[in-house]
Write an enzyme that holds these catalytic residues in place. Structure first.
Site, PDB file in Angstrom:
ATOM      1  N   HIS A   1       1.116 -10.999  14.719  1.00 35.83           N
ATOM      2  CA  HIS A   1       2.086 -11.547  15.670  1.00 35.83           C
ATOM      3  C   HIS A   1       1.765 -12.977  16.095  1.00 35.83           C
ATOM      4  O   HIS A   1       2.585 -13.639  16.754  1.00 35.83           O
ATOM      5  CB  HIS A   1       2.162 -10.646  16.907  1.00 35.83           C
ATOM      6  CG  HIS A   1       3.521 -10.611  17.526  1.00 35.83           C
ATOM      7  ND1 HIS A   1       4.527 -11.487  17.199  1.00 35.83           N
ATOM      8  CD2 HIS A   1       4.050  -9.784  18.474  1.00 35.83           C
ATOM      9  CE1 HIS A   1       5.609 -11.214  17.911  1.00 35.83           C
ATOM     10  NE2 HIS A   1       5.346 -10.184  18.688  1.00 35.83           N
TER      11      HIS A   1
ATOM     12  N   THR B   1       0.855  -1.186   0.000  1.00 43.49           N
ATOM     13  CA  THR B   1       0.000   0.000   0.000  1.00 43.49           C
ATOM     14  C   THR B   1       0.889   1.234   0.000  1.00 43.49           C
ATOM     15  O   THR B   1       1.832   1.336   0.795  1.00 43.49           O
ATOM     16  CB  THR B   1      -0.964  -0.003   1.211  1.00 43.49           C
ATOM     17  OG1 THR B   1      -1.767   1.175   1.169  1.00 43.49           O
ATOM     18  CG2 THR B   1      -0.223  -0.061   2.530  1.00 43.49           C
TER      19      THR B   1
END
Length: 419
Positions: free
Chosen positions: A392, A335
């Protein structure tokens, strides 16, 4: 005989669509395969062509209404047929966004005079704000339809500029036009609703962590400056920074495949899906939202092919020419908020991916360089922040940083032929 125009099924998993804009009025002649109306689904915005040539005789579903696939939305009659009055439907399930009143006027403009100036709602608003006469502007769209780009082109001409802005001593940065603020409660458009749901879901599902690196792009800046004219002449595609970054990200993903992986729920709990291909998502900002077209099997493409495909997907995303198959199935997303000049951003992961790379603004800075003998000098370099957002649950900080170090190494020591 009259021909029914139906809401098409834009993909196997799509069961409804929202009509966002009619491109023809009742009584207008239409050619076969000429764009007739625009729709929005949960995967893509697209222009729908007329199935036959003739005259638009009926509009049965107005702008803003959401209907199931195979619903008759309009009728095309033979040339010379008498047009019927539009059928007024009940309140649409998805009302138009900020230009609600204006869009409704456009939808019922099927009874407007034949000499009506064709223009988008945004183009009309910009023309009004800058005091431009639409009748004096040549439209570049179908049948002379005036778009935002046509207004910007008119504003760039000296005559228009003198009317819309006071003279200045020196050139100033372009200023965004003042927005019209709706006074009523405005429902979300279908695309905005989908973006809202997916962003909230991603934050709810994935524990986000971000790591940011400042990368010296001077080598690539100089290479691009030397090669851009020849590259465009050879490949008919402008040489931007995106294919350099995409190529480096692809190589880094091949070395650290966990960043290209995703988590899946199984009967025994979460499992890791290691993807065999890099399906690279390229986020494209639109005036009405955001869409992520996909470069499939990006690892098999040459540099020039990457540049061509990325440019093509972005262009077709902005003109609503993408198919549903081109906006799903990505494994990693890029992006680029740098086009707006930001320092760095913390992006939200595009589910079900596990990582997303945000590209920030390219800026010149004074930096300290150390040679092989330990001598320090100050030099002007082209630097850029890159931020990796990652899940994570799957990716540890060490793996994320290793990926970023590899990306940094490849961009700062670029030695690949660009074709």
């Amino acid at each position: 005989m009259p021909t029914d125009v139906i809401m098409p099924q834009m993909g196997e998993s799509i069961f409804e669509g929202t009509i966002t804009k009619w491109l023809k009025n009742i009584g207008d002649a239409v050619a076969r395969d000429e764009p007739l109306f625009e729709i929005s689904t949960d995967k893509v915005d697209a222009e729908i062509p007329a199935p036959v040539a003739g005259v638009l005789a009926e509009i049965r579903v107005l702008e803003g209404a959401t209907v199931e696939v195979n619903t008759v939305v309009a009728v095309i009659g033979e040339a010379g047929a008498v047009a019927a009055a539009p059928v007024q439907k009940s309140a649409p399930a998805q009302a138009p966004a900020p230009q609600a009143k204006e869009s409704a006027q456009v939808a019922e403009a099927s009874v407007a005079p034949a000499g009506r100036i064709r223009s988008s709602p945004l183009a009309r608003r910009m023309a009004k704000e800058h005091g431009l006469d639409l009748s004096q502007i040549a439209g570049s769209g179908a049948e002379g339809r005036i778009s935002k780009e046509d207004i910007l082109r008119a504003l760039s001409q000296p005559a228009a500029a003198s009317k819309s802005a006071a003279p200045e001593v020196r050139p100033a940065a372009p200023q965004a036009p003042l927005a019209q603020i709706p006074t009523e409660l405005v429902p979300l458009t279908r695309m905005r609703s989908i973006i809202a749901e997916r962003m909230a879901e991603s934050m709810r599902v994935s524990p986000h962590v971000h790591t940011a690196y400042k990368i010296d792009m001077t080598r690539i800046v100089r290479l691009r400056e030397r090669q851009k004219a020849a590259f465009e002449q050879r490949h008919a595609t402008k040489l931007t920074f995106m294919p350099f970054i995409a190529a480096a990200a692809i190589e880094a993903l091949k070395r650290f495949p966990v960043v290209n992986a995703s988590l899946e729920n199984t009967a025994k709990g979460l499992a890791i899906r290691y993807h065999q291909n890099v399906n690279l998502g390229i986020a494209v900002a639109l005036e009405w939202g955001l869409i992520v077209p996909v470069v499939r099997q990006a690892e098999q493409r040459s540099f020039a092919d990457l540049a061509r495909v990325i440019a093509d997907l972005a262009a077709r995303a902005r003109t609503k020419k993408l198919s549903p198959d081109e906006v799903g199935g990505s494994t990693f997303t890029l992006t680029n908020s740098g086009i707006f000049g930001d320092e760095f951003s913390t992006p939200i992961i595009n589910q079900p991916e596990s990582a997303i790379l945000c590209i920030s603004g390219l800026k010149k800075e004074a930096v300290v360089l150390t040679d092989a003998e330990g001598n320090d000098t100050i030099a002007i370099r082209s630097l850029q922040h890159f931020t990796l957002g990652f899940d994570h649950r799957l990716i540890d900080g060490a793996d994320a940083c290793k990926f970023m170090v590899e990306l940094k190494r490849m961009l700062e020591s670029w030695n690949r032929e660009i074709g």
